[in-house]
Design an enzyme around this catalytic site. Structure first.
Site, PDB file in Angstrom:
ATOM      1  N   ALA A 219      -8.739   1.047   6.580  1.00  0.00           N
ATOM      2  CA  ALA A 219      -7.604   0.834   5.677  1.00  0.00           C
ATOM      3  C   ALA A 219      -7.066  -0.585   5.846  1.00  0.00           C
ATOM      4  CB  ALA A 219      -6.509   1.852   5.952  1.00  0.00           C
ATOM      5  N   ILE A 220      -6.560  -1.139   4.751  1.00  0.00           N
ATOM      6  CA  ILE A 220      -5.968  -2.472   4.751  1.00  0.00           C
ATOM      7  C   ILE A 220      -4.553  -2.369   4.202  1.00  0.00           C
ATOM      8  CG2 ILE A 220      -6.162  -4.860   3.959  1.00  0.00           C
ATOM      9  CD1 ILE A 220      -8.543  -4.113   5.576  1.00  0.00           C
ATOM     10  N   GLY A 221      -3.594  -2.969   4.887  1.00  0.00           N
ATOM     11  CA  GLY A 221      -2.219  -3.038   4.401  1.00  0.00           C
ATOM     12  C   GLY A 221      -1.547  -4.247   5.004  1.00  0.00           C
TER      13      GLY A 221
ATOM     14  N   CYS B 177      -3.817   6.619   1.306  1.00  0.00           N
ATOM     15  CA  CYS B 177      -3.671   5.457   0.412  1.00  0.00           C
ATOM     16  C   CYS B 177      -3.533   5.874  -1.044  1.00  0.00           C
ATOM     17  CB  CYS B 177      -4.834   4.490   0.598  1.00  0.00           C
ATOM     18  SG  CYS B 177      -4.949   3.854   2.285  1.00  0.00           S
TER      19      CYS B 177
ATOM     20  N   GLY C  49       0.788  -1.219   0.000  1.00  0.00           N
ATOM     21  CA  GLY C  49       0.000   0.000   0.000  1.00  0.00           C
ATOM     22  C   GLY C  49       0.820   1.268   0.000  1.00  0.00           C
ATOM     23  N   ASP C  50       0.113   2.391   0.064  1.00  0.00           N
ATOM     24  CA  ASP C  50       0.704   3.718  -0.042  1.00  0.00           C
ATOM     25  C   ASP C  50       0.880   4.324   1.348  1.00  0.00           C
ATOM     26  OD1 ASP C  50       1.055   6.596  -0.944  1.00  0.00           O
ATOM     27  OD2 ASP C  50       0.691   5.661  -2.884  1.00  0.00           O
TER      28      ASP C  50
ATOM     29  N   THR D 169      -0.522   6.061   4.834  1.00  0.00           N
ATOM     30  CA  THR D 169      -1.718   6.101   5.654  1.00  0.00           C
ATOM     31  C   THR D 169      -1.394   6.716   7.008  1.00  0.00           C
ATOM     32  OG1 THR D 169      -3.644   4.827   6.393  1.00  0.00           O
ATOM     33  CG2 THR D 169      -1.480   3.820   6.706  1.00  0.00           C
ATOM     34  N   TYR D 170      -2.439   6.972   7.773  1.00  0.00           N
ATOM     35  CA  TYR D 170      -2.303   7.635   9.078  1.00  0.00           C
ATOM     36  C   TYR D 170      -2.830   6.735  10.175  1.00  0.00           C
ATOM     37  CZ  TYR D 170      -3.663  10.615  13.001  1.00  0.00           C
ATOM     38  OH  TYR D 170      -3.837  11.140  14.258  1.00  0.00           O
ATOM     39  N   HIS D 171      -2.136   6.720  11.305  1.00  0.00           N
ATOM     40  CA  HIS D 171      -2.627   6.071  12.518  1.00  0.00           C
ATOM     41  C   HIS D 171      -2.630   7.096  13.635  1.00  0.00           C
ATOM     42  CE1 HIS D 171      -2.429   2.296  10.509  1.00  0.00           C
ATOM     43  NE2 HIS D 171      -1.118   2.238  10.485  1.00  0.00           N
TER      44      HIS D 171
END
EC number: 2.3.1.181
Length: 371
Positions: A149-151, A180, A78-79, A81-83
């Site tokens: 989101a999935i990664g 993403c 994936g690209d 992302t934020y947590h």
């Protein structure tokens, strides 16, 4: 029937989360544990997957420091992302059996667990084939918005990384990136959709149920409770003149520098343990104040991992008070916050110092980009 152990860990620093994930993966590969699902929350952090494009990172390093957001590169797919707090991050550590050794099926199964969880709250989410993750709204519609989101990473059919579900997430932080890499749609959360704050523990419990159902597993409880520990930042002075006490462990205990730490003994509260450890390790009797920072991590390199939950405190030391070390340490030094932060090897101890000395807890020292 396969078994699944669910660990609900609360707040975990992102780097500590990667270590935890790897420790569980190593233990699973060696047959020391069964399949595990780690459920946790991270402090604000941007993560770059293997396919990340730098142009999808919209914020400068200066802005990231101002916002208190760290940056990590990872080996997941994936690209960018934020947590952050209020978002449930799940790391399924599964050894996929022969009848499940299909990458697309695994991703769809993870998505199905999230879809079924959202349905319990009356949110009818779906999958948009050309975009990864879990969505509300239809493809091409102006209101299409991502909620999960999935990664994932799969090596020899052992899974790591996983998913992130926005529960009460601070959505403005998504403006720091193109989530993403998808510019055509927005981001949402359960809180925004339902118009109320949602219980994170309740959502975690729903996710655990659906993972057991979808992956046809019997749930097992962890065999050992988290070890309870405390840390104490001893501070002298205030503002730019503030100094933090570092103590050095004796060689047989590692020989590294740290702030004060210790275990919570039976019958003690965390505050009582912090005051006791402070006196035992420095000879000082001082009030301790909780920093509202509790986090989990893996202790050492044990397999299976030994899980620790640590609560951080601060104590103020008046000038002229002499430090008398206990037997666990052989040296001490008063240093400025930046020096202390740079010298410490553990992320949680660094964060405790930032909270004890910095006005906002993540102002000083600077957040760093790590790989």
């Amino acid at each position: 029937m396969n078994t699944l152990t669910v660990y609900r860990l609360g707040k975990v620093e992102y780097g500590d989360g990667l270590t935890l994930m790897q420790r569980f993966a190593d233990a699973r590969r060696q047959g020391l544990v069964g399949d595990s699902l780690l459920l946790l929350e991270h402090p604000p952090v941007l993560t770059l997957g293997r396919g990340a494009k730098r142009e999808n990172l919209l914020a400068s390093e200066e802005r990231l420091r101002t916002e208190g957001v760290d940056l990590f590169e990872t080996n997941r797919g994936g690209d960018v992302t934020y947590h952050g707090p209020g978002q449930i991050v799940g790391y399924p550590i599964f050894q996929l059996q022969e009848d499940r050794r299909d990458v697309r099926r695994y991703v769809r199964d993870v998505e199905r667990c999230i879809l079924q969880t959202l349905a319990e709250y009356g949110l009818q989410a779906s999958i948009i084939p050309k975009w990864p993750g879990v969505w509300l709204g239809e493809e091409g519609a102006p209101d299409a918005r991502k909620i999960g989101a999935i990664g994932v990473h799969i090596s020899r059919w052992l899974t790591t990384h996983g998913f992130a579900l926005n529960v009460n997430t601070h959505l403005p932080h998504f403006n720091l990136i193109v989530p993403c890499g998808i510019r055509e749609a927005g981001v949402t959360s359960m809180q925004r959709e339902l118009g109320r704050t949602v219980s994170v523990p309740e959502v975690e419990e729903a996710l655990a149920r659906h993972f057991c159902s979808v992956f046809e597993s019997e749930r097992q409880e962890p065999t050992a409770a988290l070890l309870k520990t405390i840390s104490v930042v001893l501070v002298q002075g205030r503002g730019p003149e503030a100094r933090v006490l570092l103590v050095r462990r004796v060689p047989e205990r590692g020989g590294f520098w740290q702030i004060l730490t210790g275990r919570v003994e039976a019958g003690e509260s965390t505050a009582q343990a912090a005051a006791r450890e402070l006196e035992e390790e420095t000879g000082l009797r001082l009030p301790v104040t909780e920093l509202e920072y509790r986090h989990a991590f893996a202790l050492g390199e044990h397999l299976p991992p030994r899980l620790v939950e640590e609560t951080a405190f601060v104590a103020r030391c008046p000038d002229g008070h002499e430090v008398r070390l206990g037997p666990e340490h052989d040296a001490h030094e008063w240093v400025d916050a930046r020096t202390a932060w740079e010298r410490l090897p553990f992320l949680g101890l660094r964060e405790a110092i930032r909270r004890a000395v910095g006005a906002s807890g993540r102002e000083a020292p600077e957040a760093q980009a790590l790989t």
